[in-house]
Write an enzyme that holds these catalytic residues in place. Structure first.
Site, PDB file in Angstrom:
ATOM      1  N   GLY A 166      36.860  38.893  36.853  1.00  0.00           N
ATOM      2  CA  GLY A 166      37.699  38.536  35.713  1.00  0.00           C
ATOM      3  C   GLY A 166      39.031  37.947  36.142  1.00  0.00           C
ATOM      4  O   GLY A 166      39.679  38.440  37.080  1.00  0.00           O
ATOM      5  N   ASP A 223      41.825  38.127  34.791  1.00  0.00           N
ATOM      6  CA  ASP A 223      42.939  39.063  34.661  1.00  0.00           C
ATOM      7  C   ASP A 223      43.087  39.909  35.918  1.00  0.00           C
ATOM      8  O   ASP A 223      44.204  40.157  36.396  1.00  0.00           O
ATOM      9  CB  ASP A 223      42.778  39.938  33.426  1.00  0.00           C
ATOM     10  CG  ASP A 223      41.436  40.660  33.347  1.00  0.00           C
ATOM     11  OD1 ASP A 223      40.491  40.311  34.089  1.00  0.00           O
ATOM     12  OD2 ASP A 223      41.317  41.587  32.519  1.00  0.00           O
TER      13      ASP A 223
END
Length: 245
Positions: A100, A102
């Site tokens: 991901g 993030d």
């Protein structure tokens, strides 16, 4: 006219101006339901923006809605993506696109601080990643966050409320037992990861917490550092730096 940073997560959109020192300015946060962005969020931004730097782990439809809204007032839009190597950080995943963005940006911000870090994000999920002092990512873990554990229990047993209660080592009330069990599970995973990180790096590794649910863990994790804007900080670094050779 200015540059802005946008972090579109599974439950919130966070945005901030990109400052001259390549750090995020004052952060604005807007909750969303996973289907549509909050009403009127765009009106909180300047009427024109030079460039928008976007990181998204939300659904493709929600990401498209964000990009379309920004296109009406932005001269340029950049979409961050996980890279195998960037500014000294080297990702452990054989397929970097499966990590991901993030997590990637949080590790990028942690590495920029210097030294080794165990990076824990507490949002919809609990994510844990180890980055050593040389920028090598050793890998990580993904688990439900305490909030998601509570919601999953209520989905199967409606009498088990999804919030409330207080943390106790041994609770004498169901609400307290739920809070203690779900928070305790997250704490145990973090603490086990800290022990494993020390073994991997040959010395204790500091813990860096971020995400909307991080504050619930902080009182129970001595010496943890808290940076609620870590992903935006990593996005700012991504926007101002170039890839490693």
């Amino acid at each position: 006219m200015s540059d802005w940073l946008f972090d579109l997560g599974n439950s919130r959109l966070k945005c901030a101006p990109l400052q001259a020192d390549a750090s995020p300015g004052e952060v604005l946060a807007f909750a969303h339901d996973g289907v549509a962005l909050a009403e009127g969020w765009i009106d909180c931004l300047p009427p024109r923006i030079d460039a928008a730097h976007v990181a998204s782990v939300a659904s493709p439809a929600l990401r498209t809605a964000l990009l379309e809204a920004l296109a009406a007032r932005c001269g340029r839009i950049g979409l961050a993506a996980t890279q195998r190597a960037w500014d000294g950080l080297r990702i452990a995943y054989a397929a970097p696109e499966r990590l991901g963005v993030d997590r990637f940006l949080a590790m990028l911000a942690a590495h920029a601080r210097g030294g080794a870090w165990l990076v824990a994000g507490v949002g919809t999920a609990l994510t844990i990643d180890l980055v050593d002092a040389g920028g090598r990512h050793h890998g990580g873990r993904i688990a439900p966050s305490p909030a998601l554990m509570r919601e999953a229990l209520q989905a199967k047993a409606a009498q088990l409320v999804a919030d409330g209660g207080h943390y106790r080592e041994f609770a004498a009330d169901t609400d307290d037992a739920l809070a203690s069990g779900c928070l305790g599970a997250a704490l145990a995973l973090v603490e086990r990861s800290l022990a494993a990180a020390a073994d991997a790096c040959g010395a204790p590794v500091p813990l860096l917490l971020h995400g909307g649910g991080a504050e619930a863990l902080l009182p129970h994790l001595r010496d943890a550092e808290h940076d609620p804007s870590l992903v935006l900080r990593g996005l700012a670094h991504w926007a101002r730096s170039g890839p490693s050779p």
